[in-house]
Design a protein around this motif. Structure first.
Motif, mmCIF file in Angstrom:
data_model
loop_
_atom_site.group_PDB
_atom_site.id
_atom_site.type_symbol
_atom_site.label_atom_id
_atom_site.label_comp_id
_atom_site.label_asym_id
_atom_site.label_seq_id
_atom_site.Cartn_x
_atom_site.Cartn_y
_atom_site.Cartn_z
ATOM 1 N N ASP A 1 44.150 -48.376 64.288
ATOM 2 C CA ASP A 1 45.220 -47.780 64.099
ATOM 3 C C ASP A 1 45.226 -48.481 62.416
ATOM 4 N N GLY A 2 45.979 -48.159 61.624
ATOM 5 C CA GLY A 2 46.414 -48.473 60.728
ATOM 6 C C GLY A 2 47.327 -49.011 60.083
ATOM 7 N N GLY A 3 48.067 -50.375 59.745
ATOM 8 C CA GLY A 3 48.821 -50.301 60.377
ATOM 9 C C GLY A 3 48.777 -52.317 58.979
ATOM 10 N N ILE A 4 50.094 -53.352 58.683
ATOM 11 C CA ILE A 4 50.240 -54.236 58.688
ATOM 12 C C ILE A 4 50.730 -55.215 60.074
ATOM 13 N N THR A 5 49.461 -56.677 59.997
ATOM 14 C CA THR A 5 49.767 -57.344 61.146
ATOM 15 C C THR A 5 49.918 -58.721 60.156
ATOM 16 N N GLN A 6 51.054 -58.847 61.401
ATOM 17 C CA GLN A 6 51.124 -60.505 60.621
ATOM 18 C C GLN A 6 51.179 -61.738 61.126
ATOM 19 N N SER A 7 50.533 -63.012 61.097
ATOM 20 C CA SER A 7 50.364 -63.901 62.153
ATOM 21 C C SER A 7 51.056 -65.204 61.075
ATOM 22 N N PRO A 8 51.392 -66.052 62.736
ATOM 23 C CA PRO A 8 51.556 -65.451 63.892
ATOM 24 C C PRO A 8 53.321 -65.297 64.227
ATOM 25 N N LYS A 9 53.501 -65.192 65.015
ATOM 26 C CA LYS A 9 54.562 -63.781 65.814
ATOM 27 C C LYS A 9 56.152 -65.288 65.298
ATOM 28 N N TYR A 10 56.142 -66.634 66.008
ATOM 29 C CA TYR A 10 56.735 -67.982 66.110
ATOM 30 C C TYR A 10 55.696 -68.407 65.124
ATOM 31 N N LEU A 11 56.264 -69.833 64.680
ATOM 32 C CA LEU A 11 55.298 -70.460 63.571
ATOM 33 C C LEU A 11 56.837 -72.096 63.945
ATOM 34 N N PHE A 12 56.131 -72.823 64.123
ATOM 35 C CA PHE A 12 57.089 -74.198 63.900
ATOM 36 C C PHE A 12 56.778 -75.365 63.368
ATOM 37 N N ARG A 13 57.253 -76.222 62.240
ATOM 38 C CA ARG A 13 56.922 -76.810 60.889
ATOM 39 C C ARG A 13 57.981 -78.560 61.314
ATOM 40 N N LYS A 14 57.516 -78.683 60.696
ATOM 41 C CA LYS A 14 57.851 -80.060 60.683
ATOM 42 C C LYS A 14 58.317 -80.049 59.196
#
Lengths: 115, 113
Positions: free
Chosen positions: B1-14
């Motif tokens: 399927d065509g589309g846009i993917t972003q990863s990750p959904k949740y991101l935690f950083r210091k």
């Protein structure tokens, strides 16, 4: 200066009521595009409708309709017979000029439809 | 399927760490965009790219960097210079003949601890 103004921060209605969202825009260009996007709780923006500056004809698409008036720089959006699934944040956006591909967004209106 | 993917959904950083958000599209769109969304606010443009190997600053580019080495990819790096990086980040793309309609990915929620 804010190019797109959505004066309504939140709207709460009971299911089956109609909901009208206001949008006022500002531009000096004669060619521009106006959009409405929906952002459900999942976060992804969903395209709803588009209107270009040369077409003031107002239309109805299913339960959605819009009222574009260049004289008042307004692009209002109506959901008829609202449903709980319509609960979301709705954004009005402006793209100016035929070759300017950027979108300027309003602050959004949160719509809550209660069963 | 065509589309846009972003990863990750949740991101935690210091705090103080650089972090890179991924955005990939298979729509064959030339233009790609990064937006930031804060609670109760609209989307603000960070960077955009209309062709490969070229990109322009948006309204709030300070503290961010991007690259566009491939048509389908437009990663965003949030650097330690960004004073308040906690936000929801949305990537979008736009193709020829779409009347300036942008297609959006699912977003990445970044939290800096």
């Amino acid at each position: 200066a804010q190019k797109v103004t959505q004066a309504q921060t939140e709207i709460s209605v009971v299911e089956k009521e109609d909901v009208t969202l206001d949008c006022v825009y500002e531009t000096r260009d004669t060619t521009y595009y106006l959009f409405w996007y929906k952002q459900p709780p999942s976060g992804e923006l969903v395209f709803l409708i588009r209107r270009n500056s040369f077409d003031e004809q107002n239309e109805i698409s299913g339960r959605y309709s819009w009222n574009f008036q260049k004289s008042t720089s307004s692009f209002n959006f109506t959901i008829t017979a609202s449903q709980v699934v319509d609960s979301a944040v709705y954004f009005c956006a402006l793209s100016e000029g035929p070759n300017d591909y950027k979108l300027s967004f309003g602050a959004g209106t949160t719509v809550t439809v209660r069963a | 399927d065509g589309g846009i993917t972003q990863s990750p959904k949740y991101l935690f950083r210091k705090e103080g760490q650089n972090v890179t958000l991924s955005c990939e599209q298979n729509l064959n769109h030339d233009a790609m965009y990064w937006y930031r969304q804060d609670p109760g606010q609209g989307l603000r443009l960070i960077y955009y790219s209309q062709i490969v190997n070229d990109f322009q600053k948006g309204d709030i580019a300070e503290g961010y960097s991007v690259s566009r080495e491939k048509k389908e990819s437009f990663p965003l790096t949030v650097t330690s210079a960004q004073k308040n990086p906690t936000a929801f980040y949305l990537c979008a793309s736009m193709g020829q003949g779409t009347y300036n309609e942008q297609f959006f990915g699912p977003g990445t929620r970044l939290t800096v601890l």
